[in-house]
Design a protein around this motif. Structure first.
Motif, PDB file in Angstrom:
ATOM      1  N   ALA A 160       0.833  -1.212   0.000  1.00  0.00           N
ATOM      2  CA  ALA A 160       0.000   0.000   0.000  1.00  0.00           C
ATOM      3  C   ALA A 160       0.867   1.261   0.000  1.00  0.00           C
ATOM      4  N   GLY A 161       1.915   1.260   0.835  1.00  0.00           N
ATOM      5  CA  GLY A 161       2.784   2.432   0.908  1.00  0.00           C
ATOM      6  C   GLY A 161       3.556   2.673  -0.372  1.00  0.00           C
ATOM      7  N   ILE A 162       4.115   1.610  -0.938  1.00  0.00           N
ATOM      8  CA  ILE A 162       4.892   1.736  -2.179  1.00  0.00           C
ATOM      9  C   ILE A 162       3.974   2.122  -3.335  1.00  0.00           C
ATOM     10  N   SER A 163       2.778   1.537  -3.376  1.00  0.00           N
ATOM     11  CA  SER A 163       1.817   1.874  -4.437  1.00  0.00           C
ATOM     12  C   SER A 163       1.462   3.355  -4.397  1.00  0.00           C
ATOM     13  N   LYS A 164       1.203   3.863  -3.193  1.00  0.00           N
ATOM     14  CA  LYS A 164       0.882   5.284  -3.059  1.00  0.00           C
ATOM     15  C   LYS A 164       2.057   6.130  -3.511  1.00  0.00           C
ATOM     16  N   PHE A 165       3.260   5.753  -3.124  1.00  0.00           N
ATOM     17  CA  PHE A 165       4.471   6.481  -3.510  1.00  0.00           C
ATOM     18  C   PHE A 165       4.621   6.515  -5.030  1.00  0.00           C
ATOM     19  N   MET A 166       4.228   5.425  -5.695  1.00  0.00           N
ATOM     20  CA  MET A 166       4.380   5.327  -7.152  1.00  0.00           C
ATOM     21  C   MET A 166       3.142   5.791  -7.915  1.00  0.00           C
ATOM     22  N   GLY A 167       2.108   6.200  -7.191  1.00  0.00           N
ATOM     23  CA  GLY A 167       0.909   6.694  -7.856  1.00  0.00           C
ATOM     24  C   GLY A 167       0.046   5.608  -8.447  1.00  0.00           C
ATOM     25  N   ILE A 168       0.008   4.444  -7.794  1.00  0.00           N
ATOM     26  CA  ILE A 168      -0.778   3.310  -8.270  1.00  0.00           C
ATOM     27  C   ILE A 168      -1.810   2.943  -7.198  1.00  0.00           C
ATOM     28  N   LYS A 169      -3.008   2.546  -7.619  1.00  0.00           N
ATOM     29  CA  LYS A 169      -4.036   2.123  -6.672  1.00  0.00           C
ATOM     30  C   LYS A 169      -3.691   0.744  -6.105  1.00  0.00           C
ATOM     31  N   SER A 170      -4.129   0.500  -4.872  1.00  0.00           N
ATOM     32  CA  SER A 170      -3.916  -0.815  -4.274  1.00  0.00           C
ATOM     33  C   SER A 170      -5.162  -1.280  -3.534  1.00  0.00           C
ATOM     34  N   GLU A 171      -5.324  -2.585  -3.490  1.00  0.00           N
ATOM     35  CA  GLU A 171      -6.420  -3.212  -2.745  1.00  0.00           C
ATOM     36  C   GLU A 171      -5.812  -4.364  -1.955  1.00  0.00           C
ATOM     37  N   ILE A 172      -5.940  -4.320  -0.644  1.00  0.00           N
ATOM     38  CA  ILE A 172      -5.333  -5.318   0.224  1.00  0.00           C
ATOM     39  C   ILE A 172      -6.437  -6.121   0.913  1.00  0.00           C
ATOM     40  N   VAL A 173      -6.348  -7.446   0.792  1.00  0.00           N
ATOM     41  CA  VAL A 173      -7.348  -8.346   1.364  1.00  0.00           C
ATOM     42  C   VAL A 173      -6.723  -9.033   2.579  1.00  0.00           C
ATOM     43  N   ILE A 174      -7.324  -8.840   3.738  1.00  0.00           N
ATOM     44  CA  ILE A 174      -6.745  -9.344   4.992  1.00  0.00           C
ATOM     45  C   ILE A 174      -7.779 -10.145   5.782  1.00  0.00           C
ATOM     46  N   ALA A 191      -7.054  -9.558  11.575  1.00  0.00           N
ATOM     47  CA  ALA A 191      -5.841  -8.738  11.488  1.00  0.00           C
ATOM     48  C   ALA A 191      -5.961  -7.559  12.446  1.00  0.00           C
ATOM     49  N   PRO A 192      -4.853  -7.131  13.054  1.00  0.00           N
ATOM     50  CA  PRO A 192      -4.913  -6.025  14.024  1.00  0.00           C
ATOM     51  C   PRO A 192      -5.569  -4.790  13.443  1.00  0.00           C
ATOM     52  N   GLU A 193      -6.322  -4.100  14.277  1.00  0.00           N
ATOM     53  CA  GLU A 193      -6.985  -2.870  13.852  1.00  0.00           C
ATOM     54  C   GLU A 193      -5.960  -1.850  13.365  1.00  0.00           C
ATOM     55  N   ALA A 194      -4.788  -1.864  14.007  1.00  0.00           N
ATOM     56  CA  ALA A 194      -3.729  -0.935  13.592  1.00  0.00           C
ATOM     57  C   ALA A 194      -3.323  -1.161  12.147  1.00  0.00           C
ATOM     58  N   THR A 195      -3.327  -2.428  11.718  1.00  0.00           N
ATOM     59  CA  THR A 195      -2.988  -2.743  10.327  1.00  0.00           C
ATOM     60  C   THR A 195      -3.982  -2.111   9.373  1.00  0.00           C
ATOM     61  N   GLN A 196      -5.267  -2.259   9.685  1.00  0.00           N
ATOM     62  CA  GLN A 196      -6.300  -1.682   8.831  1.00  0.00           C
ATOM     63  C   GLN A 196      -6.192  -0.158   8.770  1.00  0.00           C
ATOM     64  N   GLU A 197      -5.856   0.447   9.901  1.00  0.00           N
ATOM     65  CA  GLU A 197      -5.732   1.906   9.939  1.00  0.00           C
ATOM     66  C   GLU A 197      -4.564   2.387   9.076  1.00  0.00           C
ATOM     67  N   ILE A 198      -3.450   1.671   9.140  1.00  0.00           N
ATOM     68  CA  ILE A 198      -2.286   2.058   8.340  1.00  0.00           C
ATOM     69  C   ILE A 198      -2.570   1.868   6.861  1.00  0.00           C
ATOM     70  N   LEU A 199      -3.219   0.758   6.509  1.00  0.00           N
ATOM     71  CA  LEU A 199      -3.569   0.510   5.109  1.00  0.00           C
ATOM     72  C   LEU A 199      -4.459   1.629   4.564  1.00  0.00           C
ATOM     73  N   ALA A 200      -5.437   2.015   5.344  1.00  0.00           N
ATOM     74  CA  ALA A 200      -6.334   3.099   4.924  1.00  0.00           C
ATOM     75  C   ALA A 200      -5.582   4.414   4.801  1.00  0.00           C
ATOM     76  N   GLU A 201      -4.641   4.638   5.719  1.00  0.00           N
ATOM     77  CA  GLU A 201      -3.838   5.866   5.675  1.00  0.00           C
ATOM     78  C   GLU A 201      -3.038   5.949   4.383  1.00  0.00           C
TER      79      GLU A 201
END
Length: 261
Positions: free
Chosen positions: A79-93, A97-107
């Motif tokens: 998700a972070g690298i995709s955002k840096f490169m200007g590409i959309k991402s979809e992560i299936v968890i 999974a920890p709530e913190a993970t979901q929050e970071i992915l959304a961020e």
């Protein structure tokens, strides 16, 4: 310069790689501090390798959405690298999974989808069906079978460690997809008489970042390079978190599962 070397150099430029090697007192044990990577875990390396190689070879188009199943750190890195490169991402968890993970992915701007249970198996099956229905929209990373996952450590992590240590007798690596342990074991077995131990979660234990691929249908990387691993040990959740606590209290190492060490 090979494509792999070029990718490794590009990763370092954006803050992935060249992490510190920490000596734990006089034990003769060293820890690679992967939370110094740009997106805070060892998974940054493989994620960048897989994405950048796909872009360079044209198999990934900038208008596509990168999709991947992950229990945590790989999803965050993608998700972070995709955002840096200007590409959309979809992560299936998994839903556990920890709530913190979901929050970071959304961020990081990823679309987050949860699947039932605590295993990534359901997440992988979900993606199988989704990509079949939308083959043009999605580019699937496929970390469990993508050999670039292993190459990232053969061309990056291994040489970094080798530049600092003259000899290595034993490497111990936690297993998820098998990318880290197979890349390191291949690199070091070409140089030294080294013993390789893989760490698996004990039966019934759920340890974020660890996975027993031998109870899964998705273990291609380990099947290809299984002869490079000499033995396995298992750890329980209690043992894992006691170890994390000790490393934090005695050495100030931030080795929580969400971070990586």
């Amino acid at each position: 310069m090979s494509t792999f070397t070029e990718i490794e150099n590009e990763a370092i430029k954006i803050g992935i790689g060249n992490t510190p090697l920490y000596k734990i007192d006089n034990t003769g044990i060293y820890a690679k501090l992967e939370y110094y990577n740009k997106f805070k875990s060892v998974k940054d390396r493989a994620s960048f390798f897989m994405i950048d190689y796909a872009l360079k070879t044209g198999s990934l188009k900038k208008w596509q959405t990168i999709i991947e199943a992950s229990s945590g750190n790989t999803g965050i890195a993608i998700a972070g690298i995709s955002k840096f490169m200007g590409i959309k991402s979809e992560i299936v968890i998994p839903e556990t999974a920890p709530e913190a993970t979901q929050e970071i992915l959304a961020e990081y701007g990823a679309t987050v989808v949860t699947t039932p249970g605590s295993s990534t198996e359901n997440s992988i099956n979900y993606i199988d069906n989704l990509v079949k229905l939308n083959p043009e929209k999605y580019y699937r990373i496929g970390q469990h079978e993508n050999e670039l996952n292993s190459m990232a450590h053969y061309y990056g992590t291994g040489p970094e460690i080798s530049r600092e240590l003259n000899h290595i007798d034993h490497i111990v690596v936690g297993i998820g997809t098998g990318g880290t342990i197979t890349g390191l074991s291949r690199y070091f077995k070409e140089k030294y008489d080294v013993e390789v131990t893989g760490v698996l979660p004990a039966e019934g234990s759920h340890i974020v970042g660890l996975r027993n691929p031998y109870v899964s249908n998705h273990r291609k990387i380990l099947e290809i390079y299984k002869d490079y691993i000499d033995n396995f040990v298992t750890v329980t959740e209690d043992e894992a978190y006691e170890g994390v606590k000790e490393l934090n209290e005695k050495y100030r190492l931030l080795c929580w599962p969400i971070i990586g060490c």
